[in-house]
Design a protein around this motif. Structure first.
Motif, short mmCIF file in Angstrom:
data_model
loop_
_atom_site.label_atom_id
_atom_site.label_comp_id
_atom_site.label_asym_id
_atom_site.label_seq_id
_atom_site.Cartn_x
_atom_site.Cartn_y
_atom_site.Cartn_z
N THR A 34 -33.60 6.90 20.80
CA THR A 34 -32.81 5.60 20.42
C THR A 34 -33.07 4.53 21.54
OG1 THR A 34 -30.83 6.76 21.11
CG2 THR A 34 -31.27 6.50 18.81
N GLN A 91 -32.54 8.12 15.20
CA GLN A 91 -31.14 7.74 14.97
C GLN A 91 -30.71 6.21 15.32
OE1 GLN A 91 -26.23 8.74 16.50
NE2 GLN A 91 -28.20 9.86 16.97
N PHE A 93 -28.51 3.24 15.88
CA PHE A 93 -26.96 2.89 16.06
C PHE A 93 -26.59 1.49 16.62
CE2 PHE A 93 -28.14 5.22 19.96
CZ PHE A 93 -27.56 4.47 20.95
N ARG A 98 -29.38 -1.90 13.40
CA ARG A 98 -28.97 -1.93 12.15
C ARG A 98 -29.15 -3.06 10.98
NH1 ARG A 98 -23.78 -0.45 14.99
NH2 ARG A 98 -22.93 -1.89 13.82
N ARG A 142 -24.46 3.65 10.99
CA ARG A 142 -25.48 4.29 11.90
C ARG A 142 -26.45 4.64 10.66
NH1 ARG A 142 -24.52 8.67 14.60
NH2 ARG A 142 -22.44 8.98 13.58
#
Length: 279
Positions: A34, A91, A93, A98, A142
Motif C-alpha cells: 500500500t 489493501q 486504505f 478509496r 477499506r
C-alpha cells in the motif's frame, strides 16, 4: 514464487545509477503493497523517459488495446513492479485511493501500476495495467483487492493529480526479435531457474525434489514476464526488464542474471558442504 539470491550481472543493460544488487532478495509479496506518504510519487517532473515495450500478443483478445491508442488511466504509484500475467494483492486504505476504487467499481476495474522509487521518490514512466479480478469492501470503506497484470503502457502526460493521479498513456509492444530462437532462449532460462530453485532448497534444508514444468506451455514473451516477476526484492532490475523492447533481450538478461545467481548458490553450497555448522 520468488527466486532467492538473485545476483544481477554487471555486464547487463545499464540501469538507473542508483541500482545496486543486494542478494539475497526478499519477497515483495510479504510486504503490504500500500502507498504511504513516504512513497508518494513526485508528480509531473518525476516521470522519467525510458526504453519501453509491450508484450507479445499472448492475450489474444479482440478488446486488446492498440499501440497507437491514447487513453486516460488512473495511476497507482507503488514500491514494486507489476508484470503482465502476475497476481498482485493490495489493501486500499488511503482516502484518495478509496475514491479511485469507488470510480473503478463503476467502470472497467483497470488502473495503472507504476513503480515509485522509495529512495528518490520518482515514478517510472513505464507501468503495467492492473485489473481487479476480486475485491472485498470492508465496513470501514477499506478494500482488499486481487489484481492481475495486463498490458504495459507509457505515461505521456499527467492529466490531473487530485483526488488521485490520472495520466494519458500509450500501449507498448515488443519489437520483433528477428532471427532469434525465442523458444531455445526460454528453455535455457527455464533450466537455469530449476537449478536455482534446487540449490536454494538444498541450502535451506528442504527436500531436493525435481522442479516441475515452469513454462506451463507459455509462449516466450509471457514466460519472460513470469521470470521477471520472480526477481522480487530488486524492483529497479524488474523495472529494467519491464521496459526492454524485445523478448530476446529480456530473456538474455534474465539468463545472465540466473547464471550469476547459480554461481553464487553453487559457491554457498560448497561452503556449506565443507563447513556444515556455518549454514
Amino acid at each position: 514464487m520468488a527466486l532467492p539470491h538473485v545476483v544481477s550481472s554487471p555486464s547487463s543493460t545499464s540501469l538507473s545509477p542508483s541500482f545496486k544488487s543486494k542478494p539475497p532478495f526478499h519477497s515483495l509479496r510479504s510486504l503490504s503493497p500500500t502507498l504511504d506518504n513516504r512513497r508518494r510519487c513526485k508528480l509531473n517532473s518525476s516521470f522519467r523517459c525510458s526504453s519501453s515495450s509491450f508484450s507479445e500478443k499472448h492475450h489474444n483478445n479482440a478488446k486488446s488495446p492498440k499501440s497507437d491508442d491514447i487513453v486516460e488511466l488512473p495511476l497507482f504509484p507503488l514500491p514494486l513492479v507489476l508484470f503482465p500475467g502476475a497476481i498482485l494483492p493490495l489493501q486500499i486504505f488511503e482516502f484518495r485511493y478509496r475514491i479511485m476504487m469507488h470510480t473503478l467499481l463503476q467502470s472497467d476495474l483497470r488502473f495503472g501500476v507504476v513503480y515509485s522509487d522509495s529512495v528518490s521518490g520518482s515514478a517510472a514512466e513505464v507501468g503495467c495495467v492492473g485489473e481487479v479480478v476480486k475485491h472485498e469492501r470492508l465496513v470501514d470503506d477499506r478494500f482488499f483487492l486481487i489484481c492481475k497484470g495486463q498490458e504495459r503502457f507509457r505515461v505521456t502526460n499527467v492529466v490531473r493529480t487530485k483526488p488521485y493521479l490520472v495520466g494519458e498513456v500509450t500501449w507498448l509492444e515488443d519489437r520483433p526479435s528477428g532471427e532469434e530462437n525465442l523458444d531455445s532462449l526460454a528453455n535455457e532460462v527455464e533450466v537455469l531457474m530449476k537449478e536455482v530453485i534446487r540449490l536454494s532448497n538444498r541450502l535451506n534444508g528442504k527436500a531436493e525434489k525435481e522442479v516441475q514444468d515452469l513454462r506451463r506451455n507459455q509462449f516466450p514473451t509471457p514466460f519472460s514476464f513470469f521470470v521477471g516477476s520472480t526477481f522480487e526484492g530488486a524492483p529497479r532490475e524488474q523495472q529494467a526488464l519491464l521496459e526492454l523492447e524485445d523478448t530476446a533481450a529480456r530473456l538474455k538478461r534474465e539468463r545472465e542474471t540466473l547464471r550469476n545467481t547459480l554461481n553464487y548458490l553453487t559457491a554457498a553450497s560448497a561452503v556449506k558442504d565443507v563447513f556444515p555448522s556455518s549454514s
